[in-house]
Design an enzyme around this catalytic site. Structure first.
Site, PDB file in Angstrom:
ATOM      1  N   ASP B 209       0.180  34.069   7.130  1.00 28.61           N
ATOM      2  CA  ASP B 209      -1.408  33.849   7.072  1.00 28.61           C
ATOM      3  C   ASP B 209      -0.721  32.169   8.187  1.00 28.61           C
ATOM      4  O   ASP B 209      -1.497  32.124   9.196  1.00 28.61           O
ATOM      5  CB  ASP B 209      -1.338  33.349   6.309  1.00 28.61           C
ATOM      6  CG  ASP B 209      -3.095  33.850   6.237  1.00 28.61           C
ATOM      7  OD1 ASP B 209      -4.142  33.963   5.844  1.00 28.61           O
ATOM      8  OD2 ASP B 209      -3.766  34.364   7.394  1.00 28.61           O
ATOM      9  N   ASP B 380      -7.726  38.038   2.435  1.00 28.37           N
ATOM     10  CA  ASP B 380      -8.034  36.571   1.479  1.00 28.37           C
ATOM     11  C   ASP B 380      -8.208  36.864   0.197  1.00 28.37           C
ATOM     12  O   ASP B 380      -7.650  37.334  -0.917  1.00 28.37           O
ATOM     13  CB  ASP B 380      -8.792  35.312   2.294  1.00 28.37           C
ATOM     14  CG  ASP B 380      -7.817  35.130   3.588  1.00 28.37           C
ATOM     15  OD1 ASP B 380      -8.646  35.267   4.013  1.00 28.37           O
ATOM     16  OD2 ASP B 380      -6.741  35.205   3.457  1.00 28.37           O
TER      17      ASP B 380
END
Lengths: 156, 459
Positions: B209, B380
């Site tokens: 990420d 997420d």
């Protein structure tokens, strides 16, 4: 369309708020002239939902798709257009809602029928049990079906 | 909020406007934080409940057996080497899939991406949802019959997939609930992986990420830059904290239109935009007045502008949602496209993890966008919940510690967002804090509490 035009002064009043005080006098004059009616929103989300022009096509589409063994779409239709469903027939906004209302009412009727039938069957199955359905009850209950198909063991 | 704006109009002193703007910023940010933390907490809570209900430590999951069989006779199947290999393979697959998504988005294959999103959502809800429902029925011994189950499961899956895919067609609350449901199901599936594989995956995804969003050549950064350049929405499952107050909606929509008209000096396009919004034809004089007021409004730089910019982007989904609802009809017309897209991906482990993995490509690293409302990718949600779910398999003390660490990490990310004002990855800070707190709680706090209770210091 008429309701959309009626909503214009309200938008203008809201939009005029950031203006300087010199221009701030105009909205009061405009309000005194027109006496704007309250804005009309067909969906529970108000201005964030569908505009009034698209609501009829949307309600019709959801109502028709509900017949494809998808009665939950009828429930979504009722929840989304809850103001249309709940507004009384004599309300001033009913003129704007008159074309949306049939689809929402029919969706409500359809979902009610579906719920009644399904709950009746499920309750009968649960309460009746083996006494009512005989030994075939064990073959119909879902966890036994899952055991036979070997599905539940996959994540066990 | 509207009262603060109204108070600004009469008094034009800079101090009073600054004070009002400061209040507006604080109210807006506080509201946004609440709107982000609530669904994240709900998702984590549901995963912990599912893990507590459905996983029994006495029987190991078949995935463990599958992994050990794949690893061969090299001792226990769940060792660090296998975990690292699996994590690296997963990250490589996610990177390749994300580059493919960026390429398709560059070629403007948005209907293709949207069709694939629908397929993924429906698969997750139907297959994983069905399995979880079966496990719940078996564990709780609910005597639901097969006919009712066969009728309810496709209905719920279709309704939730539609709600997740086209937010304009359903109430906002249902859209958000559908996204949380998809995240819960996917996160629960990930908790069934072996323990070291799960931890390696979490750390690897956090690093991915970070790289994908912040590196200049990162795939998600490319996607974001393309979207900003074209002023389009990336077709992705992204949770967005949207307002529910109608008056806020009023102001934000008009504000966005005015800013847009101010940016474009073309009178014809300005008139067209305003005409579309207001639904009537405006005279040239009124259009000119609105343009003048837009120019004046643009001159206000500072906190007031920032506060309005925070709310400005929130009204954008209203316009893009129209195109989204228009594209919903593309879905039934393109089953071939939806089938052909998964074939491009090489299945690594199983078809189901492939779908789950591909779905997360759209969501990972979207992070927090300062251009408008706070947006959080569904990936997420999934990895936060995987961390807490994995902690729930050990002890509830680790659950509390990880939960607080993740929320603290989310708060830190929001603070960084306020400073940098661009898209940030939401995963690294929270995952790092979560893992550190898990290890510390497991190694230190447990011993500490045990000694305290043994010596009767704490009861």
């Amino acid at each position: 369309m008429e309701a959309r035009v009626a909503g214009v002064p309200e938008d203008e009043e809201s939009g005029l708020l950031p203006r300087p005080s010199a221009a701030g006098r105009r909205p009061s004059v405009a309000a005194a002239r027109r006496a704007p009616p309250p804005p009309v929103w067909a969906t529970v989300d108000g201005p964030l939902g569908l505009p009034l022009e698209e609501a009829e096509g949307h309600a019709r589409r959801f109502f028709l798709w509900g017949f494809a063994c998808l009665p939950f779409l009828w429930a979504i239709n009722c929840c989304y257009f809850w103001p249309v469903l709940r507004s009384p027939a004599t309300f001033p906004s009913s003129a704007a809602f008159s074309r949306i209302r049939p689809y929402v009412v029919r969706s409500a009727i359809g979902f009610t029928i579906f719920s009644v039938v399904l709950l009746t069957w499920a309750t009968t199955f649960i309460i009746g049990g083996e006494r009512l359905f005989g030994p075939g009850w064990n073959d119909l209950v879902m966890y036994n079906v899952a055991d036979k198909l070997g599905i539940s063991g996959f994540m066990g | 909020m509207a009262d603060a704006a109204a108070a600004t109009v009469p008094g034009e002193a800079s101090s009073s406007s600054s004070a009002a703007a400061t209040t507006t910023v604080l109210d807006s940010l506080g509201e946004d934080i609440t709107r982000i933390v609530t669904p994240v907490s709900t998702c984590m809570l549901l995963v912990v409940l599912l893990v507590s209900l459905l996983s029994s430590p006495s029987s190991p999951s078949p995935f463990t057996a599958a992994f050990s069989a794949a690893a061969g006779p090299g001792g226990g199947g769940d060792d660090i080497t296998t975990a690292l290999i699996t994590a690296v393979t997963f990250v490589v697959a996610v990177t390749a899939a994300t580059f493919l998504l960026a390429f398709l988005f560059y070629l403007r294959c948005t209907p293709c991406l949207r069709a694939y999103l629908g397929f993924s959502s429906l698969s997750v809800l139907l297959l994983l949802g069905g399995h979880v429902a079966l496990l719940l029925l078996s564990r709780l011994r609910l005597p639901l019959d097969a006919a009712s189950f066969a009728l309810l499961l496709p209905n719920a899956a279709a309704a939730l997939a539609l709600a997740a895919l086209s937010p304009a067609s359903v109430p906002i609350a249902l859209h958000q609930a559908a996204l949380v449901a998809i995240a819960v199901l996917t996160a629960f599936w990930f908790t069934l992986l072996p323990e070291w594989t799960t931890w390696a995956l979490l750390v690897a995804m956090a690093v991915y990420d970070l790289a994908a969003v912040l590196l200049p050549g990162g795939p998600l950064r490319l996607l974001l830059e393309l979207a900003i350049e074209r002023n389009e929405e990336i077709p992705a499952l992204v949770y967005e904290a949207r307002p529910v107050d109608p008056r806020h909606g009023h102001n934000w929509r008009l504000w966005r239109e005015r800013t847009q008209s101010g940016a474009e000096l073309d009178a014809n396009s300005t008139v067209e935009v305003l005409g579309e919004v207001l639904g009537t034809n405006l005279g040239a004089s009124s259009a000119g007045n609105l343009g003048v007021s837009a120019i004046r409004s643009d001159e206000r730089v500072g906190l007031a502008g920032d506060a309005r910019n925070l709310r400005l982007g929130t009204s954008m989904p209203n316009l893009s949602s129209d195109s989204a609802s228009a594209q919903v009809e593309v879905l039934p017309a393109s089953p071939e496209i939806s089938v052909s897209v998964p074939e491009m991906r090489v299945p690594l482990i199983q078809p189901r993890p492939e779908r789950t993995r591909d779905e997360e490509d759209d969501e990972d690293g979207i992070g927090l966008s300062s251009s408008g409302a706070i947006k959080l990718g569904l990936g997420d949600f999934i990895f936060y919940s995987v961390l807490v779910g994995r902690a729930a398999m050990y002890d509830y003390m680790t659950v509390y510690a990880c939960y607080l660490a993740i929320i603290a990490g989310l708060g830190i990310t929001l603070l960084l967002l306020a400073f940098y004002r661009k898209a940030l990855p939401a995963l690294p800070v929270s995952i790092a804090l979560g893992v550190v707190f898990y290890v510390l709680t497991r190694t230190l706090l447990e011993t500490f509490v045990m000694q305290c209770s043994t010596n009767l210091v704490m009861f």
